[in-house]
Motif scaffolding. Structure first.
Motif, PDB file in Angstrom:
ATOM      1  N   LYS A 210       0.677  -1.447   0.010  1.00 16.56           N
ATOM      2  CA  LYS A 210      -0.185   0.241  -0.253  1.00 16.56           C
ATOM      3  C   LYS A 210       0.919   1.454  -0.027  1.00 16.56           C
ATOM      4  O   LYS A 210       1.815   1.166   0.351  1.00 16.56           O
ATOM      5  CB  LYS A 210      -0.505   0.275   1.253  1.00 16.56           C
ATOM      6  CG  LYS A 210      -1.911   1.291   1.075  1.00 16.56           C
ATOM      7  CD  LYS A 210      -2.979   1.262   2.532  1.00 16.56           C
ATOM      8  CE  LYS A 210      -3.727   2.104   2.925  1.00 16.56           C
ATOM      9  NZ  LYS A 210      -4.452   2.074   4.063  1.00 16.56           N
ATOM     10  N   ASN A 231      -3.636  -4.327 -10.932  1.00 14.57           N
ATOM     11  CA  ASN A 231      -2.928  -4.300 -10.332  1.00 14.57           C
ATOM     12  C   ASN A 231      -3.682  -4.459  -8.805  1.00 14.57           C
ATOM     13  O   ASN A 231      -4.498  -4.782  -8.165  1.00 14.57           O
ATOM     14  CB  ASN A 231      -3.157  -2.707  -9.889  1.00 14.57           C
ATOM     15  CG  ASN A 231      -2.585  -2.337  -8.528  1.00 14.57           C
ATOM     16  OD1 ASN A 231      -1.443  -2.563  -8.103  1.00 14.57           O
ATOM     17  ND2 ASN A 231      -3.002  -0.909  -7.508  1.00 14.57           N
ATOM     18  N   THR A 232      -2.712  -6.040  -8.154  1.00  7.94           N
ATOM     19  CA  THR A 232      -3.107  -6.168  -6.672  1.00  7.94           C
ATOM     20  C   THR A 232      -3.383  -5.921  -5.712  1.00  7.94           C
ATOM     21  O   THR A 232      -3.548  -6.540  -5.034  1.00  7.94           O
ATOM     22  CB  THR A 232      -3.130  -7.372  -6.530  1.00  7.94           C
ATOM     23  OG1 THR A 232      -1.555  -7.924  -6.374  1.00  7.94           O
ATOM     24  CG2 THR A 232      -2.600  -8.648  -8.209  1.00  7.94           C
ATOM     25  N   LEU A 234      -3.878  -2.658  -3.007  1.00  8.66           N
ATOM     26  CA  LEU A 234      -4.555  -2.331  -2.287  1.00  8.66           C
ATOM     27  C   LEU A 234      -4.605  -0.307  -2.445  1.00  8.66           C
ATOM     28  O   LEU A 234      -5.556   0.334  -1.930  1.00  8.66           O
ATOM     29  CB  LEU A 234      -4.248  -1.829  -0.636  1.00  8.66           C
ATOM     30  CG  LEU A 234      -4.288  -3.426   0.569  1.00  8.66           C
ATOM     31  CD1 LEU A 234      -3.979  -2.848   1.942  1.00  8.66           C
ATOM     32  CD2 LEU A 234      -5.910  -4.108  -0.121  1.00  8.66           C
ATOM     33  N   SER A 235      -3.707  -0.295  -2.955  1.00 12.38           N
ATOM     34  CA  SER A 235      -3.618   1.268  -3.671  1.00 12.38           C
ATOM     35  C   SER A 235      -2.888   1.612  -4.860  1.00 12.38           C
ATOM     36  O   SER A 235      -2.162   1.115  -5.505  1.00 12.38           O
ATOM     37  CB  SER A 235      -2.746   2.882  -2.690  1.00 12.38           C
ATOM     38  OG  SER A 235      -1.820   2.028  -2.476  1.00 12.38           O
ATOM     39  N   CYS A 255      -8.268  -4.159 -12.414  1.00 14.99           N
ATOM     40  CA  CYS A 255      -8.341  -3.722 -10.688  1.00 14.99           C
ATOM     41  C   CYS A 255      -9.795  -4.264  -9.528  1.00 14.99           C
ATOM     42  O   CYS A 255     -10.755  -3.943 -10.573  1.00 14.99           O
ATOM     43  CB  CYS A 255      -8.056  -1.749 -10.149  1.00 14.99           C
ATOM     44  SG  CYS A 255      -6.588  -1.469 -11.099  1.00 14.99           S
ATOM     45  N   ALA A 260      -7.867   0.416  -5.512  1.00 10.18           N
ATOM     46  CA  ALA A 260      -6.451  -0.384  -6.398  1.00 10.18           C
ATOM     47  C   ALA A 260      -6.565   0.402  -7.743  1.00 10.18           C
ATOM     48  O   ALA A 260      -5.571   0.325  -8.113  1.00 10.18           O
ATOM     49  CB  ALA A 260      -6.463  -1.746  -6.758  1.00 10.18           C
ATOM     50  N   SER A 278     -13.645  -6.735  -3.731  1.00 11.06           N
ATOM     51  CA  SER A 278     -12.249  -7.541  -2.811  1.00 11.06           C
ATOM     52  C   SER A 278     -12.112  -8.552  -3.603  1.00 11.06           C
ATOM     53  O   SER A 278     -12.400  -9.533  -2.602  1.00 11.06           O
ATOM     54  CB  SER A 278     -11.450  -7.062  -1.556  1.00 11.06           C
ATOM     55  OG  SER A 278     -10.348  -7.397  -1.258  1.00 11.06           O
TER      56      SER A 278
END
Length: 304
Positions: A210, A231-232, A234-235, A255, A260, A278
């Motif tokens: 993150k 993109n796996t 969290l951000s 995403c 993400a 998620s």
């Protein structure tokens, strides 16, 4: 030795038996079923507790911790990879001798399945586009993963699992990470500098912690067009402006969550595929999460 007062300031995603087991760790246990709306509410909920549990949806910064003088233990019921990426001010907590624990590697299996599933759907043209129209194969003719050039940025636990899964399907794997991974390199996942990784691969999968951003304007220039980006994290792994420019061209980004992706403004791009769920939130992940949270508390109390 047990805690005097333990407070879960928000939903923790623990299984029911684990929620019940919390009662054996403290004289008083208070749990909340909603996310606190403000810092003031967080302070009120913590009160005079000596232990607090939280998930990833709230933040315990210095200003909050300063108002909670009795705290001795903070249990993060979410991933903790580094103090810089945590939603708790760990550096300040350490100055107060507050122990902060977190967990890792509890939702990776679902993330791997998400990447494999979406990549196969993309290459074959299975299903529909976000607007409901029939999806076309990525290169007009259905393709297998076999021979596909895939670059993984960040070869930690989830990145390594994704690489191994795609390698099983016959992909040609390479990776970039802060440290070399001899074990993975010996299995054929070669190391490349970031610039070369972006240029040489058709699919890029970012598995970063993150708040870690590696893709800036120059990196998107190296990435070029007709590419697939996952993109796996969290951000976002990118700066917003060059990412938006890249999306105006013949590219795709996947995403699982808006977090993400970088915000709802990117949903307007037809080539941004975001299911806003998620992929790591599975029943098995909640089992692993619960077990690790309880183990952290048990280990802490044994040392007291």
């Amino acid at each position: 030795m047990n805690f005097k007062k333990l407070v879960a300031i928000e939903p923790l995603n623990l299984i029911a038996s684990a929620e019940e087991e919390l009662k054996r760790f403290a004289e008083s246990v208070t749990t909340y079923s909603d996310v606190p709306a403000s810092e003031r509410e967080i302070v009120t909920r913590i009160g005079d507790a000596d232990a607090v549990l939280l998930s990833y949806t709230s933040t315990l910064g210095k200003q909050i911790l300063e108002q909670c003088p009795n705290l001795k233990y903070i249990g993060m019921c979410c991933s903790l990879y580094s103090p810089e990426s945590a939603n708790v001010d760990i550096h300040y907590a350490q100055t107060r001798n507050i122990v902060v624990t977190g967990i890792r590697d509890y939702g990776d299996e679902g993330v791997v399945e998400y990447v494999v599933s979406e990549l196969i759907r993309c290459l074959h043209g299975f299903g529909n586009n976000p607007d409901g129209s029939p999806r076309k194969p990525w290169n007009d003719i259905p393709r297998e993963i076999t021979g596909l050039k895939v670059g993984v940025i960040g070869l930690g636990k989830s990145g390594g699992m994704i690489a191994q899964a795609l390698q099983f399907f016959g992909a040609e794997l390479s990776h970039f990470s802060r440290t070399r991974k001899p074990a993975m390199e010996s299995q054929g996942v070669k190391y490349l500098p970031l610039k070369e990784l972006l240029k040489e691969n058709e699919v890029i999968i970012s598995c970063l912690n993150k708040n870690t951003i590696l893709l800036h304007d120059q990196e998107f220039q190296h990435l070029g067009n007709h590419k697939i980006l996952f993109n796996t994290g969290l951000s976002p792994a990118w700066d917003a402006k060059p990412f938006a420019q890249w999306l105006t061209k013949d590219n795709l980004v996947y995403c699982d969550t808006i977090g993400a992706l970088g915000g709802e403004e990117f949903l307007k791009f037809p080539n941004a595929v975001c299911m806003n769920v998620s992929s790591g939130r599975t029943s098995q992940a909640f089992d692993r999460l619960s077990e690790k949270v309880l183990t952290n508390i048990t280990d802490y109390l044994k040392k007291q």
